[in-house]
Design a protein around this motif. Structure first.
Motif, short mmCIF file in Angstrom:
data_model
loop_
_atom_site.label_atom_id
_atom_site.label_comp_id
_atom_site.label_asym_id
_atom_site.label_seq_id
_atom_site.Cartn_x
_atom_site.Cartn_y
_atom_site.Cartn_z
N GLU A 286 0.88 -1.17 -0.07
CA GLU A 286 -0.12 0.03 0.01
C GLU A 286 0.83 1.44 0.04
OE1 GLU A 286 -2.98 0.25 2.93
OE2 GLU A 286 -3.92 -1.63 2.26
N PRO A 287 0.38 2.25 -0.67
CA PRO A 287 -0.72 2.37 -1.28
C PRO A 287 -0.76 1.97 -2.64
CG PRO A 287 0.18 4.56 -1.23
CD PRO A 287 1.17 3.59 -0.52
N LYS A 288 0.30 1.48 -3.24
CA LYS A 288 0.06 1.17 -4.66
C LYS A 288 -0.50 -0.07 -4.86
CE LYS A 288 4.97 2.86 -5.22
NZ LYS A 288 4.54 4.06 -6.31
N ASP A 289 -0.88 -0.89 -4.11
CA ASP A 289 -1.95 -1.83 -4.19
C ASP A 289 -3.37 -1.61 -3.61
OD1 ASP A 289 -1.31 -2.93 -1.88
OD2 ASP A 289 -0.85 -4.82 -2.52
N ILE A 290 -3.55 -0.23 -3.30
CA ILE A 290 -4.68 -0.07 -2.41
C ILE A 290 -6.12 -0.39 -3.11
CG2 ILE A 290 -5.01 2.41 -3.01
CD1 ILE A 290 -5.72 2.92 -0.24
N ASN A 291 -5.87 -0.48 -4.68
CA ASN A 291 -7.13 -0.69 -5.54
C ASN A 291 -6.48 -1.20 -6.59
OD1 ASN A 291 -7.02 1.58 -7.27
ND2 ASN A 291 -7.94 2.48 -5.60
N PHE A 292 -7.56 -1.84 -7.45
CA PHE A 292 -6.72 -2.46 -8.59
C PHE A 292 -6.39 -1.38 -9.65
CE2 PHE A 292 -6.37 -4.65 -12.70
CZ PHE A 292 -5.62 -5.80 -12.56
N ILE A 293 -7.10 -0.23 -9.77
CA ILE A 293 -6.70 1.00 -10.91
C ILE A 293 -5.43 1.25 -10.56
CG2 ILE A 293 -7.28 3.34 -11.59
CD1 ILE A 293 -10.14 2.62 -11.04
N GLN A 294 -5.11 1.37 -9.29
CA GLN A 294 -3.59 1.66 -9.12
C GLN A 294 -2.63 0.71 -9.16
OE1 GLN A 294 -2.57 4.92 -8.11
NE2 GLN A 294 -4.74 5.40 -8.52
#
Length: 424
Positions: A286-294
């Motif tokens: 995180e935060p680079k994999d906080i959601n899939f768009i990121q």
């Protein structure tokens, strides 16, 4: 070694895998010293004391929680500098550059502002609220520009953020703090649509790719739109693999940003002599994999190190899900040509991202380790794995006996560049 996954980490045991990571930087200065030196020696502008006047209303634009920039470090130092210029706290506000992202929670505001939380007013941008927006006309490239009213009402505008690779704007940071950061949804969509070639050609523009600014139509649109704001000062960080500040660039919007981009290119472009059969890619937590768009940015970068038809094991926790309510809906299009036609008829940034994801899934075998279920994973063209060891057990028997592999611990930052050895 261990790979970051969300807020945790997992062990990775793959003998012989080539480790792709940034160049080591020695003799790092303390973060506060890097920030202060950059503030005192900006590129293309005077320092802040030569620009602001006592009593000015100042808006500082900064990134949201999905783009860590070390804001809790540099924002207090910027405010201290403004205070020394006789600008009181009540004349300073911080605007979170959400673009089309969701609003921030109070705890997220606290993380972004650090010790300034509760002391300096903070606001979230809303791209869909016409009361928050001011129309600045149309750029030479035909982009309608609507920008947050607080920005346009300020006497001085300071744009902050971090510089890294971006999968179709070339690099993040700089102009992106304003567009899409504090722009209307219409401006965001119009500026990004240039990712596609004209319809008579079809497909993506060849220069709208990671690490390319020259000739990149998306970059050109973003910069032209952002320049309509006439911001006074830029502060952008460059971060190391542990999210530490390794450099700071201050000054004029374009000049300071370009200088930072050159450093990012030199630090994070990693040569690979040949594309591999297998890549294990972690976004870097995180935060680079906080959601899939990121998270998918790490997939875009990392797949450059893999042979066409090769295999990727991708670790991306995505505790916030997809990152936008309509993102997953786009996977109702499973034929890429039909998908592109639908985007041309009704362009959305997140639809373009979904198209890019599906295109990569058609070129590689991708095993996704995440919080998504099997059906969601399959709709994106990937296979779900419970954990890294399970994924390895699935793929190793399918690889050549002498397979080559790479491990990318910070895939959201690293750009592999296949550079075959020269022969004499």
């Amino acid at each position: 070694m261990v790979l970051k996954y969300g807020s945790t980490s997992v062990p990775c045991r793959l003998p012989g895998g080539q480790l792709l990571q940034m160049k080591q930087i020695t003799a790092l200065q303390p973060a506060h010293q890097l920030v202060n030196e950059a503030l005192q020696h900006p590129i293309g502008t005077p320092p802040l004391p030569g620009m602001v006047n006592a009593g000015d209303k100042v808006v500082i634009v900064t990134s949201d929680i999905t783009r860590y920039s070390a804001s809790e470090v540099y924002l207090p130092l910027v405010v201290d500098e403004l205070n020394r210029c006789s600008i009181a706290d009540e004349n300073i506000s911080i605007l979170i550059a959400l673009g089309i992202h969701r609003g921030q929670t109070a705890e997220e505001h606290r993380k972004i502002l650090g010790p300034l939380y509760g002391r300096i007013a903070v606001y979230d941008h809303d791209c869909d609220d016409p009361e928050q927006l001011v129309d600045l006309g149309i750029t030479d490239g035909g982009i309608p520009v609507q920008i947050n009213r607080r920005v346009m009402a300020a006497d001085r505008v300071i744009v902050t953020g971090t510089i890294g690779f971006h999968y179709f704007a070339g690099f993040g940071g700089g102009r992106k703090g304003l567009v899409p950061g504090v722009a209307s949804r219409e401006t965001c969509m119009a500026s990004h649509f240039a990712v596609f070639n004209p319809p008579e050609i079809g497909g993506k523009h060849p220069s709208a790719v990671t690490g390319v600014l020259a000739g990149n139509p998306v970059h050109r649109n973003l910069l032209q739109a952002a320049q309509r704001v006439e911001p006074d000062f830029l502060l952008n960080t460059v971060l190391g693999p542990n999210k530490e500040i390794v450099a700071v660039f201050c000054g004029e919007l374009e000049q300071a940003h370009l200088a930072g981009c050159e450093l990012v290119r030199s630090l994070y472009s990693v040569p690979v002599t040949a594309a591999a059969d297998l890549a294990i890619i972690s976004c870097g937590g995180e935060p680079k994999d906080i959601n899939f768009i990121q998270a998918q940015k790490a997939l875009d970068y990392g797949c450059r190190a893999v042979k066409p038809g090769g295999t990727i094991i991708f670790l991306a926790a995505c505790r916030d899900g997809f990152g936008y309510p309509t993102f997953f809906d786009w996977f109702r299009y499973q034929d890429l040509d039909q998908f592109e036609a639908a985007l041309r008829a009704n362009y959305q940034i997140n639809g373009q991202t979904a198209h890019a994801v599906l295109a990569r899934a058609r070129r590689f075998r991708i095993l996704l380790i995440s919080e998504f279920n099997s059906e969601q994973t399959a709709a994106m063209g990937m296979e779900k794995s419970a954990d890294l060891q399970t994924a390895l057990a699935q793929v190793l028997p399918t690889l050549p006996s002498n397979f080559s592999s790479v491990i990318i611990p910070d895939g959201g930052t690293i750009l592999p560049v296949v550079t075959p050895p020269t022969t004499t």
